[in-house]
Design a protein around this motif. Sequence first.
Motif, PDB file in Angstrom:
ATOM      1  N   PRO A  58       0.814  -1.215   0.000  1.00  0.00           N
ATOM      2  CA  PRO A  58       0.000   0.000   0.000  1.00  0.00           C
ATOM      3  C   PRO A  58       0.851   1.270   0.000  1.00  0.00           C
ATOM      4  N   THR A  59       0.239   2.363  -0.397  1.00  0.00           N
ATOM      5  CA  THR A  59       0.837   3.672  -0.133  1.00  0.00           C
ATOM      6  C   THR A  59       0.605   3.955   1.346  1.00  0.00           C
ATOM      7  N   GLU A  60       1.246   4.979   1.846  1.00  0.00           N
ATOM      8  CA  GLU A  60       1.090   5.309   3.266  1.00  0.00           C
ATOM      9  C   GLU A  60      -0.368   5.621   3.608  1.00  0.00           C
ATOM     10  N   ILE A  61      -1.059   6.361   2.757  1.00  0.00           N
ATOM     11  CA  ILE A  61      -2.446   6.760   3.060  1.00  0.00           C
ATOM     12  C   ILE A  61      -3.384   5.549   2.981  1.00  0.00           C
ATOM     13  N   ILE A  62      -3.152   4.640   2.036  1.00  0.00           N
ATOM     14  CA  ILE A  62      -3.964   3.429   1.963  1.00  0.00           C
ATOM     15  C   ILE A  62      -3.718   2.573   3.204  1.00  0.00           C
ATOM     16  N   ASP A  63      -2.470   2.519   3.651  1.00  0.00           N
ATOM     17  CA  ASP A  63      -2.148   1.760   4.861  1.00  0.00           C
ATOM     18  C   ASP A  63      -2.872   2.337   6.079  1.00  0.00           C
ATOM     19  N   GLU A  64      -3.039   3.644   6.140  1.00  0.00           N
ATOM     20  CA  GLU A  64      -3.792   4.259   7.249  1.00  0.00           C
ATOM     21  C   GLU A  64      -5.234   3.752   7.276  1.00  0.00           C
ATOM     22  N   MET A  65      -5.871   3.689   6.107  1.00  0.00           N
ATOM     23  CA  MET A  65      -7.250   3.195   6.042  1.00  0.00           C
ATOM     24  C   MET A  65      -7.289   1.699   6.343  1.00  0.00           C
ATOM     25  N   TRP A  66      -6.265   0.966   5.911  1.00  0.00           N
ATOM     26  CA  TRP A  66      -6.177  -0.468   6.206  1.00  0.00           C
ATOM     27  C   TRP A  66      -6.113  -0.672   7.716  1.00  0.00           C
TER      28      TRP A  66
END
Length: 174
Positions: A58-66
Amino acid sequence: MATESIVLPTLGFDYLRAAKRSRGILADMSDAAIEDVALRYRRFLLLKAKNPTLPIAPTEIIDEMWHLHMLHPVAYANDCMALFGAILDHAPGFGSTDATRPALLRCFSRTAALWEAEFGEPYCVPGARFHNVIVCADEEEEDGGEPGKPGKPAPKPPAPKPPSAPAIFPSLSA
């Protein structure tokens, strides 16, 4: 790429409310920005569903939502089971060492190429904060593959045996 006909997975929790209550980078975002992150995360999940044998990063922002999704374990489990038939694993820290960084960067580049082919837009939004590589993937991958091609998935350690329950009534267990 037929973006108009793509059916994205739904999320079984109120991610807007959860993001606003979180202490992460999502907490200070506008509702519209959170909706955009959720859309990107749902696309990330779809990519994994379409490429179940490939590790993706993931990108960092996608990882936050994950992470936000995983903090709602019943919804996360139900959503993963509906989409993958199993719980999507998370390997935080993958790529944090000199030995694993090349494998992470290869995994991230492959994810970006899959994203662009599927959705017709860049995976990393130019100039946007938190849209870069982060040390994480859904599973670790051994180094040794060619750029753009996966290496072997790293062997997973055997699951630890649960500790045996203490005998509450020792005299009855004989």
